[in-house]
Write a protein that holds these residues in place. Structure first.
Motif, PDB file in Angstrom:
ATOM      1  N   ALA A   1      79.456  29.502  26.189  1.00 29.06           N
ATOM      2  CA  ALA A   1      78.858  28.610  25.196  1.00 29.06           C
ATOM      3  C   ALA A   1      78.427  27.291  25.833  1.00 29.06           C
ATOM      4  O   ALA A   1      77.356  26.757  25.527  1.00 29.06           O
ATOM      5  CB  ALA A   1      79.848  28.356  24.061  1.00 29.06           C
ATOM      6  N   GLU A   2      79.255  26.780  26.720  1.00 27.73           N
ATOM      7  CA  GLU A   2      78.927  25.516  27.383  1.00 27.73           C
ATOM      8  C   GLU A   2      77.727  25.683  28.314  1.00 27.73           C
ATOM      9  O   GLU A   2      76.879  24.789  28.406  1.00 27.73           O
ATOM     10  CB  GLU A   2      80.145  25.012  28.152  1.00 27.73           C
ATOM     11  N   HIS A   3      77.639  26.830  28.994  1.00 23.48           N
ATOM     12  CA  HIS A   3      76.464  27.104  29.821  1.00 23.48           C
ATOM     13  C   HIS A   3      75.204  27.162  28.965  1.00 23.48           C
ATOM     14  O   HIS A   3      74.165  26.576  29.317  1.00 23.48           O
ATOM     15  CB  HIS A   3      76.634  28.439  30.570  1.00 23.48           C
ATOM     16  N   LEU A   4      75.274  27.875  27.836  1.00 20.00           N
ATOM     17  CA  LEU A   4      74.115  27.984  26.952  1.00 20.00           C
ATOM     18  C   LEU A   4      73.712  26.625  26.400  1.00 20.00           C
ATOM     19  O   LEU A   4      72.526  26.312  26.285  1.00 20.00           O
ATOM     20  CB  LEU A   4      74.427  28.940  25.794  1.00 20.00           C
ATOM     21  N   ASN A   5      74.703  25.823  26.069  1.00 18.60           N
ATOM     22  CA  ASN A   5      74.428  24.478  25.555  1.00 18.60           C
ATOM     23  C   ASN A   5      73.637  23.660  26.581  1.00 18.60           C
ATOM     24  O   ASN A   5      72.628  23.015  26.256  1.00 18.60           O
ATOM     25  CB  ASN A   5      75.746  23.786  25.222  1.00 18.60           C
ATOM     26  N   LYS A   6      74.068  23.734  27.818  1.00 13.81           N
ATOM     27  CA  LYS A   6      73.386  23.011  28.901  1.00 13.81           C
ATOM     28  C   LYS A   6      71.958  23.524  29.090  1.00 13.81           C
ATOM     29  O   LYS A   6      71.001  22.735  29.189  1.00 13.81           O
ATOM     30  CB  LYS A   6      74.193  23.184  30.189  1.00 13.81           C
ATOM     31  N   ILE A   7      71.803  24.848  29.116  1.00 14.59           N
ATOM     32  CA  ILE A   7      70.487  25.463  29.344  1.00 14.59           C
ATOM     33  C   ILE A   7      69.526  25.136  28.208  1.00 14.59           C
ATOM     34  O   ILE A   7      68.371  24.743  28.435  1.00 14.59           O
ATOM     35  CB  ILE A   7      70.644  26.984  29.501  1.00 14.59           C
ATOM     36  N   LEU A   8      69.992  25.282  26.977  1.00 13.88           N
ATOM     37  CA  LEU A   8      69.103  25.110  25.825  1.00 13.88           C
ATOM     38  C   LEU A   8      68.798  23.649  25.524  1.00 13.88           C
ATOM     39  O   LEU A   8      67.711  23.328  25.037  1.00 13.88           O
ATOM     40  CB  LEU A   8      69.707  25.798  24.602  1.00 13.88           C
ATOM     41  N   ARG A   9      69.737  22.755  25.816  1.00 12.67           N
ATOM     42  CA  ARG A   9      69.446  21.326  25.639  1.00 12.67           C
ATOM     43  C   ARG A   9      68.362  20.890  26.626  1.00 12.67           C
ATOM     44  O   ARG A   9      67.487  20.082  26.298  1.00 12.67           O
ATOM     45  CB  ARG A   9      70.715  20.492  25.828  1.00 12.67           C
TER      46      ARG A   9
ATOM     47  N   ARG B   1      72.665  34.104  34.944  1.00 10.99           N
ATOM     48  CA  ARG B   1      72.274  35.257  34.125  1.00 10.99           C
ATOM     49  C   ARG B   1      71.909  34.824  32.708  1.00 10.99           C
ATOM     50  O   ARG B   1      70.977  35.345  32.111  1.00 10.99           O
ATOM     51  CB  ARG B   1      73.392  36.303  34.111  1.00 10.99           C
ATOM     52  N   LEU B   2      72.639  33.859  32.195  1.00  8.86           N
ATOM     53  CA  LEU B   2      72.304  33.306  30.873  1.00  8.86           C
ATOM     54  C   LEU B   2      70.951  32.605  30.915  1.00  8.86           C
ATOM     55  O   LEU B   2      70.141  32.729  29.989  1.00  8.86           O
ATOM     56  CB  LEU B   2      73.390  32.338  30.407  1.00  8.86           C
ATOM     57  N   GLU B   3      70.701  31.895  31.988  1.00  7.25           N
ATOM     58  CA  GLU B   3      69.426  31.200  32.122  1.00  7.25           C
ATOM     59  C   GLU B   3      68.275  32.205  32.206  1.00  7.25           C
ATOM     60  O   GLU B   3      67.215  32.009  31.601  1.00  7.25           O
ATOM     61  CB  GLU B   3      69.444  30.306  33.363  1.00  7.25           C
ATOM     62  N   SER B   4      68.488  33.288  32.930  1.00  4.01           N
ATOM     63  CA  SER B   4      67.477  34.335  33.025  1.00  4.01           C
ATOM     64  C   SER B   4      67.244  34.971  31.665  1.00  4.01           C
ATOM     65  O   SER B   4      66.099  35.265  31.290  1.00  4.01           O
ATOM     66  CB  SER B   4      67.930  35.393  34.031  1.00  4.01           C
ATOM     67  N   TRP B   5      68.304  35.168  30.908  1.00  2.00           N
ATOM     68  CA  TRP B   5      68.223  35.731  29.555  1.00  2.00           C
ATOM     69  C   TRP B   5      67.350  34.852  28.666  1.00  2.00           C
ATOM     70  O   TRP B   5      66.487  35.329  27.941  1.00  2.00           O
ATOM     71  CB  TRP B   5      69.629  35.850  29.000  1.00  2.00           C
ATOM     72  N   VAL B   6      67.583  33.552  28.741  1.00  2.00           N
ATOM     73  CA  VAL B   6      66.801  32.609  27.951  1.00  2.00           C
ATOM     74  C   VAL B   6      65.339  32.615  28.393  1.00  2.00           C
ATOM     75  O   VAL B   6      64.420  32.635  27.572  1.00  2.00           O
ATOM     76  CB  VAL B   6      67.386  31.188  28.057  1.00  2.00           C
ATOM     77  N   LYS B   7      65.109  32.615  29.693  1.00  5.48           N
ATOM     78  CA  LYS B   7      63.743  32.598  30.210  1.00  5.48           C
ATOM     79  C   LYS B   7      62.960  33.838  29.813  1.00  5.48           C
ATOM     80  O   LYS B   7      61.740  33.786  29.636  1.00  5.48           O
ATOM     81  CB  LYS B   7      63.755  32.455  31.734  1.00  5.48           C
ATOM     82  N   LYS B   8      63.669  34.943  29.675  1.00  4.55           N
ATOM     83  CA  LYS B   8      63.013  36.191  29.269  1.00  4.55           C
ATOM     84  C   LYS B   8      62.798  36.259  27.762  1.00  4.55           C
ATOM     85  O   LYS B   8      62.444  37.285  27.223  1.00  4.55           O
ATOM     86  CB  LYS B   8      63.845  37.384  29.724  1.00  4.55           C
TER      87      LYS B   8
END
Length: 471
Positions: A316-324, A449-456
């Motif tokens: 969740a913290e990784h996603l928060n960083k990526i999406l912010r 991997r989360l960042e790649s997921w978001v980018k895709k």
């Protein structure tokens, strides 16, 4: 005899001799669903009497060699000619049926307009079983929990052998002698492996979960003659459970609800043909309100997560960083789903007790304004192949209608189990897609991997995947 023994020794006897075989299933009446006394049953399994006509059913799940011959493709994760085809969506299954019908000079059963499906019951081509036909075929005259009796074992079905039926009630204190753990195959097996049921049909329990025609919804108990499900809906039903499912998900009455555009390694199908024709055409339409759900260019995103050991919290913290970074601090909120009385100590026993009781623990967390969010990223550890009970409390505490909900799930080896189906059932007026899943803490590359997921565009712009290839 020597050749037989040699092939069996190599484990390829089934692969060599598996050929597609249509079996005439004589119709009749049966009680569909499960009694209220059946343990681990779901509320959507209301018992009712149904009558089905005679139909032809393939003894086997559709094999990769047949799927590839008809479509020119093999999307399966685990390759093998006589293994069931995997990673097929509902629409892929319909396409195969129509293509096979056309190739054999038969009348195509399905006509598609976008995500709306028209079922010609008077056509002589190939089709999926209806949900009622599937359960009738699976039970093969039995009234027990499985067509093999009231217990399931790895010698009878290909599933996650360490989690047999009712293990949830016996994991910590094993008191039931019939609950026996066994071999974990962790992959599909040849379609004619193990023993067939009384109708001569193989792997009705386990191996791959099989798409059926029907939209998921509450049973219409008044529709008792050859029912084909609701006329309007979102999710389609798949039945039987798969090689990576728990024993409870193999029950004859169990219903899984899945986005028809989703494909996954546990999804396959079995084909049928009508033996008695019906002049009625079935028209099924995708829910118009769900079709209207759109994610704005700058969505307001809520990342809500429940975590016990910290694995889900880390994601969740990784996603928060990526999406912010992607959408700005003002458009992304991070909230932990906290219990008033948190679980303590041995999590297996605590979570098991709540699951068996269907508990809804009181939450400390309060969302002041759920209406403002367009997208909810829901994080949870997959416990007992489903959603933790505090997450169920969260889902039942707010109105998620019109929102896009995508989950991210940590697990101990069984992926997200049937938690997505449970999420679909809990949010009938939301758009729900397949989650991001990771093993325990996710490893050192979890953030990338989360960042790649978001980018895709798998984490925010899922709307781009909603258009059927038949449109």
């Amino acid at each position: 005899m020597k050749l037989f023994c040699f092939l069996a020794l190599l484990g390829i006897y089934s692969a060599v001799f598996a050929e597609s075989k249509m079996v005439l299933v004589k119709g009749g009446s049966f009680v569909m669903g499960s009694p209220t006394t059946e343990r681990q049953r779901n509320a959507d399994e209301k018992q009712h009497t149904v009558t089905v006509n005679d139909f032809y059913c393939d003894a086997y799940e559709v094999q990769q060699k047949d799927y590839e011959r008809i479509t020119g493709k093999n999307p399966s994760t685990y390759k093998g000619e006589s293994l069931p085809v995997q990673n097929v969506s509902y629409f892929d299954a319909l396409e195969y049926c129509n293509l096979k019908s056309k190739a054999e000079g038969l009348q195509e059963v399905y006509t598609l307009q976008g995500k709306d499906v028209f079922f010609n019951r008077n056509a002589n081509g190939y089709r999926l079983l209806t949900e009622a036909e599937w359960e009738y075929a699976c039970r093969a005259g039995t009234t027990t929990i499985f067509n093999t009796g009231n217990w399931n074992h790895v010698e009878e079905a290909n599933y996650q052998g360490s989690y047999p039926y009712l293990i949830e009630e016996n994991y910590m204190h094993h008191t039931e002698k019939n609950i026996v753990t066994g071999k974990i195959r962790n992959k599909p097996i040849a379609v004619n492996s193990l023993k067939p049921n009384a109708f001569g049909l193989y792997n009705m329990h386990g191996n791959v979960s099989e798409w059926v025609f029907d939209f998921y919804g509450e049973y219409d108990v008044s529709d008792s003659a050859n029912p084909a499900g609701a006329k309007t809906g979102i999710y389609r039903v798949n039945r039987g459970g798969a090689f990576n499912d728990f024993g409870k998900h193999l029950r004859s009455a169990y219903r899984s609800a899945t986005n028809p555009q989703d494909s996954d390694e546990n999804l396959g199908f079995r084909i049928a043909r009508s033996a008695i024709f019906d002049s009625e055409n079935i028209q099924t339409r995708y829910d118009s309100e769900i079709a209207k759900i759109q994610i704005p260019k700058n969505p307001k995103i809520l990342i809500a997560y429940f975590s016990y050991s910290g694995n889900t919290e880390s994601a969740a913290e990784h996603l928060n960083k990526i999406l912010r970074k992607k959408h700005g601090n003002a458009n992304v909120d991070l909230v932990e789903i906290e219990m008033q009385k948190p679980y303590r100590g041995g999590i297996y026993e605590a979570s098991q007790k709540d699951l068996n009781a269907g508990a809804r623990p009181t939450l400390k967390t309060k969302i002041a304004d759920m209406k403002k969010y367009d997208v909810i990223l829901l994080g949870y550890p997959t416990w007992w192949a489903t959603l933790p009970m505090p997450v169920m409390t969260f889902l039942e505490s707010y109105d998620f209608r019109g929102k896009t909900v995508i989950s991210f799930s940590s697990h101990g080896g069984t992926r997200y189990g049937d938690s997505v189906s449970d999420l679909n059932k809990a949010l009938p007026q939301s758009y729900v897609g397949l989650p991001f899943e990771f093993f325990y803490g996710g490893g050192s590359d979890l953030e990338s991997r989360l960042e790649s997921w978001v980018k895709k565009k798998r984490a925010v712009k899922w709307a781009s995947k909603r258009k059927s290839k038949f449109s």
